[in-house]
Design an enzyme around this catalytic site. Structure first.
Site, PDB file in Angstrom:
ATOM      1  N   HIS A 257     -14.842 135.207 -65.186  1.00 27.46           N
ATOM      2  CA  HIS A 257     -15.561 136.471 -65.350  1.00 27.46           C
ATOM      3  C   HIS A 257     -15.140 137.563 -64.367  1.00 27.46           C
ATOM      4  CE1 HIS A 257     -19.287 134.600 -67.555  1.00 27.46           C
ATOM      5  NE2 HIS A 257     -18.128 134.279 -68.107  1.00 27.46           N
TER       6      HIS A 257
ATOM      7  N   ARG B 260     -14.943 141.348 -72.643  1.00 27.77           N
ATOM      8  CA  ARG B 260     -16.007 142.190 -72.102  1.00 27.77           C
ATOM      9  C   ARG B 260     -16.001 142.254 -70.569  1.00 27.77           C
ATOM     10  NH1 ARG B 260     -18.136 137.178 -72.884  1.00 27.77           N
ATOM     11  NH2 ARG B 260     -19.792 136.442 -71.508  1.00 27.77           N
TER      12      ARG B 260
END
Ligand code: RB5
Length: 141
Positions: free
Chosen positions: A99, A133
């Site tokens: 992430h 994202r």
């Protein structure tokens, strides 16, 4: 073989040497010191030295070790192109790559057991950024 930059203060010296030994067949380490566990040094100097190297190329990765992992990460994260993550478990290490696209792992030699530190290094080096994202979020850092 992939080159990895590694550095520690006196508190992280032993773990630095153990990591180099454990992964010697898999990576080429560029060791930026410290070279003596008995001489007390200031961790930010080692963090900045390593970050200057890692910042040169977006593919570069580094390992920083101090007693807690915290001081090294604080110093490292002052650098614009650095995302340093204090890693202490397989899960948090994995997420730091998936992430956050961390390019430096910091370890606390006084808080994390040797075998867990090895696992964290292994996972860190072998997990790819998920992108998608997370890309725009990392950009906003
Ligand atoms: C050194 O004693 C210790 O303060 C250092 O290794 C580190 O833990 C700082 O964050």
């Amino acid at each position: 073989m992939k080159k990895i930059f590694i550095s520690s203060d006196h508190a992280g010296y032993n773990l630095k040497e153990q990591i180099k030994k454990k992964f010697r067949k898999r990576y080429i380490f560029q060791d930026l010191g410290t070279d003596n566990k008995n001489i007390s040094v200031n961790y930010p100097e080692y963090a900045h030295k390593l970050c200057r190297k890692v910042s040169n190329n977006s593919q570069n990765m580094g390992i920083l070790i101090c007693g807690s992992g915290l001081g090294m990460s604080m110093a490292a994260n002052r650098h614009r192109k650095i995302r340093a993550a204090v890693c202490y478990s397989v899960k948090n290490t994995k997420l730091s790559r998936l992430h956050n696209n961390a390019n430096i792992i910091t370890l606390g030699s006084r808080l994390t057991k040797k075998n867990m530190a090895f696992k964290c290094v292994e996972v860190f080096m072998n997990t790819k950024f998920e992108g998608g994202r997370h890309k725009k979020r990392v950009k906003k850092i």
